[in-house]
Motif scaffolding. Structure first.
Motif, PDB file in Angstrom:
ATOM      1  N   LEU A 110      10.905   2.820   2.297  1.00 28.33           N
ATOM      2  CA  LEU A 110       9.822   2.127   2.996  1.00 28.33           C
ATOM      3  C   LEU A 110       9.948   2.358   4.495  1.00 28.33           C
ATOM      4  O   LEU A 110      11.027   2.689   4.996  1.00 28.33           O
ATOM      5  CB  LEU A 110       9.862   0.633   2.678  1.00 28.33           C
ATOM      6  CG  LEU A 110       9.838   0.273   1.184  1.00 28.33           C
ATOM      7  CD1 LEU A 110       9.887  -1.234   1.011  1.00 28.33           C
ATOM      8  CD2 LEU A 110       8.601   0.861   0.506  1.00 28.33           C
ATOM      9  N   ILE A 111       8.838   2.178   5.210  1.00 28.54           N
ATOM     10  CA  ILE A 111       8.823   2.569   6.617  1.00 28.54           C
ATOM     11  C   ILE A 111       9.703   1.690   7.500  1.00 28.54           C
ATOM     12  O   ILE A 111      10.233   2.159   8.499  1.00 28.54           O
ATOM     13  CB  ILE A 111       7.387   2.604   7.168  1.00 28.54           C
ATOM     14  CG1 ILE A 111       6.694   1.246   6.986  1.00 28.54           C
ATOM     15  CG2 ILE A 111       6.595   3.713   6.493  1.00 28.54           C
ATOM     16  CD1 ILE A 111       5.321   1.185   7.643  1.00 28.54           C
ATOM     17  N   ASP A 112       9.879   0.406   7.156  1.00 27.64           N
ATOM     18  CA  ASP A 112      10.757  -0.444   7.960  1.00 27.64           C
ATOM     19  C   ASP A 112      11.138  -1.698   7.185  1.00 27.64           C
ATOM     20  O   ASP A 112      10.649  -1.949   6.070  1.00 27.64           O
ATOM     21  CB  ASP A 112      10.116  -0.811   9.310  1.00 27.64           C
ATOM     22  CG  ASP A 112       8.786  -1.547   9.180  1.00 27.64           C
ATOM     23  OD1 ASP A 112       8.629  -2.329   8.222  1.00 27.64           O
ATOM     24  OD2 ASP A 112       7.912  -1.350  10.034  1.00 27.64           O
TER      25      ASP A 112
ATOM     26  N   ASP B 250       0.853  -1.185   0.000  1.00 30.25           N
ATOM     27  CA  ASP B 250       0.000   0.000   0.000  1.00 30.25           C
ATOM     28  C   ASP B 250       0.895   1.243   0.000  1.00 30.25           C
ATOM     29  O   ASP B 250       1.978   1.238   0.594  1.00 30.25           O
ATOM     30  CB  ASP B 250      -0.891  -0.002   1.243  1.00 30.25           C
ATOM     31  CG  ASP B 250      -1.941   1.093   1.198  1.00 30.25           C
ATOM     32  OD1 ASP B 250      -1.588   2.243   1.553  1.00 30.25           O
ATOM     33  OD2 ASP B 250      -3.083   0.811   0.802  1.00 30.25           O
ATOM     34  N   GLU B 251       0.432   2.303  -0.631  1.00 30.88           N
ATOM     35  CA  GLU B 251       1.218   3.539  -0.699  1.00 30.88           C
ATOM     36  C   GLU B 251       1.555   4.076   0.692  1.00 30.88           C
ATOM     37  O   GLU B 251       2.565   4.765   0.876  1.00 30.88           O
ATOM     38  CB  GLU B 251       0.471   4.593  -1.511  1.00 30.88           C
ATOM     39  CG  GLU B 251       1.282   5.852  -1.777  1.00 30.88           C
ATOM     40  CD  GLU B 251       0.504   6.871  -2.587  1.00 30.88           C
ATOM     41  OE1 GLU B 251       0.963   8.026  -2.669  1.00 30.88           O
ATOM     42  OE2 GLU B 251      -0.567   6.516  -3.131  1.00 30.88           O
ATOM     43  N   ARG B 252       0.755   3.741   1.698  1.00 32.11           N
ATOM     44  CA  ARG B 252       1.013   4.213   3.051  1.00 32.11           C
ATOM     45  C   ARG B 252       2.276   3.602   3.640  1.00 32.11           C
ATOM     46  O   ARG B 252       2.780   4.089   4.671  1.00 32.11           O
ATOM     47  CB  ARG B 252      -0.186   3.900   3.946  1.00 32.11           C
ATOM     48  CG  ARG B 252      -1.432   4.718   3.621  1.00 32.11           C
ATOM     49  CD  ARG B 252      -2.615   4.263   4.433  1.00 32.11           C
ATOM     50  NE  ARG B 252      -3.023   2.900   4.083  1.00 32.11           N
ATOM     51  CZ  ARG B 252      -4.029   2.243   4.667  1.00 32.11           C
ATOM     52  NH1 ARG B 252      -4.731   2.837   5.631  1.00 32.11           N
ATOM     53  NH2 ARG B 252      -4.341   1.017   4.284  1.00 32.11           N
ATOM     54  N   MET B 253       2.811   2.566   3.032  1.00 33.88           N
ATOM     55  CA  MET B 253       4.043   1.949   3.508  1.00 33.88           C
ATOM     56  C   MET B 253       5.297   2.692   3.037  1.00 33.88           C
ATOM     57  O   MET B 253       6.408   2.335   3.410  1.00 33.88           O
ATOM     58  CB  MET B 253       4.123   0.490   3.029  1.00 33.88           C
ATOM     59  CG  MET B 253       2.996  -0.393   3.530  1.00 33.88           C
ATOM     60  SD  MET B 253       2.972  -0.599   5.327  1.00 33.88           S
ATOM     61  CE  MET B 253       1.616   0.497   5.769  1.00 33.88           C
ATOM     62  N   ILE B 254       5.133   3.713   2.206  1.00 38.26           N
ATOM     63  CA  ILE B 254       6.256   4.527   1.757  1.00 38.26           C
ATOM     64  C   ILE B 254       6.632   5.508   2.867  1.00 38.26           C
ATOM     65  O   ILE B 254       5.780   6.174   3.442  1.00 38.26           O
ATOM     66  CB  ILE B 254       5.913   5.282   0.460  1.00 38.26           C
ATOM     67  CG1 ILE B 254       5.743   4.292  -0.696  1.00 38.26           C
ATOM     68  CG2 ILE B 254       6.994   6.302   0.119  1.00 38.26           C
ATOM     69  CD1 ILE B 254       5.322   4.940  -2.007  1.00 38.26           C
ATOM     70  N   HIS B 255       7.920   5.586   3.162  1.00 39.83           N
ATOM     71  CA  HIS B 255       8.453   6.474   4.203  1.00 39.83           C
ATOM     72  C   HIS B 255       8.396   7.921   3.709  1.00 39.83           C
ATOM     73  O   HIS B 255       8.963   8.250   2.676  1.00 39.83           O
ATOM     74  CB  HIS B 255       9.899   6.081   4.517  1.00 39.83           C
ATOM     75  CG  HIS B 255      10.436   6.617   5.795  1.00 39.83           C
ATOM     76  ND1 HIS B 255      10.492   7.963   6.095  1.00 39.83           N
ATOM     77  CD2 HIS B 255      10.960   5.971   6.876  1.00 39.83           C
ATOM     78  CE1 HIS B 255      11.021   8.128   7.286  1.00 39.83           C
ATOM     79  NE2 HIS B 255      11.314   6.942   7.789  1.00 39.83           N
TER      80      HIS B 255
END
Length: 297
Positions: free
Chosen positions: A167-169, A143-148
């Protein structure tokens, strides 16, 4: 018969890191023969030495499907073989490549060649249109929300172009399920060789995965050229700690494929931004062999 070897770069453990073919005696090989040998070896890249003289070595790089302008891990592998074969004892050495002249530095430990450093080209970068973020996320299977949001998403190059997706992690990074057809199409649209996903693991330390179906490599185990561009991009945007005029970092890659490796990067900064990028790593010999061109032997 043409002598070749396979070398694991960015590791000191054979079979880890990223494997490269190295052919020192390629001065008489045609382009078609180089491509055939690269396909025969089947490793991500093979480097061919087409001329060797004092202080300079001319090279060409091939994936199993096509020629590319530059390859970081194959350069490190070549440097080790030149040193082990007595062709290089640490004096000034320049590789002549399709992206220009690449200076190499040899680092020894207890008199034994241990690490090769290459100075890559200066950083070039260009923004990625905001609507493309969603397409990149979907191509990576997230999902795009996983992009940092606090790290740069951009296309960049210090030799080969990649689009860098933060990415966030590392949990998200390790769980990626890429759609290689979509990544291939996006790579063409963005005029890059690969989609390079990365995530922070500590100060100046990042984990990464690099998908390059556009050049015949579904996932590259460890990518030196892209690691250099990533660190230069981060340093240029103030995302790495700077001591004096230098920012240093490490990229960990290959874990998802069971072939972990480490790329060390040093970025030299000036008041105008990134001045120089140095990428270094170890290498280990896997195996040696001989290949007979079609129609001979």
């Amino acid at each position: 018969m043409i002598a070749y070897c396979e070398v694991s770069a960015f590791t000191d453990t054979p079979g880890h890191g990223n494997r490269a073919g190295v052919v020192l005696g390629a001065e008489r090989l045609s382009e078609a023969q180089m491509q055939a040998l690269a396909a025969f070896l089947g490793v991500p890249e093979t480097v061919f030495v087409t001329r060797m003289e004092q202080g300079a070595v001319r090279v060409r790089y091939f994936t199993p499907t096509q020629e590319i302008e530059f390859c970081g891990h194959a350069t490190v592998a070549l440097g080790l073989r030149l040193a082990q074969g007595g062709h290089w004892r640490g004096e000034a050495l320049v590789l002549e490549t399709l992206v220009g002249r690449i200076p190499l530095t040899l680092e020894a430990e207890a008199g034994v060649p241990a690490r090769v450093w290459m100075e890559q080209r200066g950083l070039e970068s260009r923004p990625v249109p905001r609507p493309v973020y969603r397409h990149l996320a979907e191509a990576l299977g997230i999902d795009e929300r996983m992009i940092h949001r606090g790290l740069p998403l951009a296309s960049a190059s210090t030799g080969l172009w990649s689009v860098f997706v933060p990415l966030i992690d590392t949990l998200v990074l390790d769980a990626l399920e890429p759609d290689l057809d979509r990544i291939h199409a996006l790579s063409g649209a963005l005029e890059v060789c690969s989609v390079y996903a990365y995530a922070p693991v500590g100060v100046g330390r990042f984990a990464a995965r690099d998908f390059a179906p556009a050049v015949g490599i579904p996932e590259d185990p460890v990518t030196g050229s892209a690691a250099g561009a990533l660190m230069a991009l981060l340093a240029g945007e103030g995302r790495l700690p700077v001591r004096g005029k230098r920012a240093c970092g490490v990229v960990y890659q290959g874990h998802a494929l069971g072939t972990p490796g480490e790329v060390e990067v040093e970025v030299v900064l000036t008041g105008r931004g990134v001045d120089r990028v140095r990428v270094g790593g170890r290498a280990a010999l896997d195996r040696e062999g001989h290949w007979t061109p079609e129609g001979e032997g």
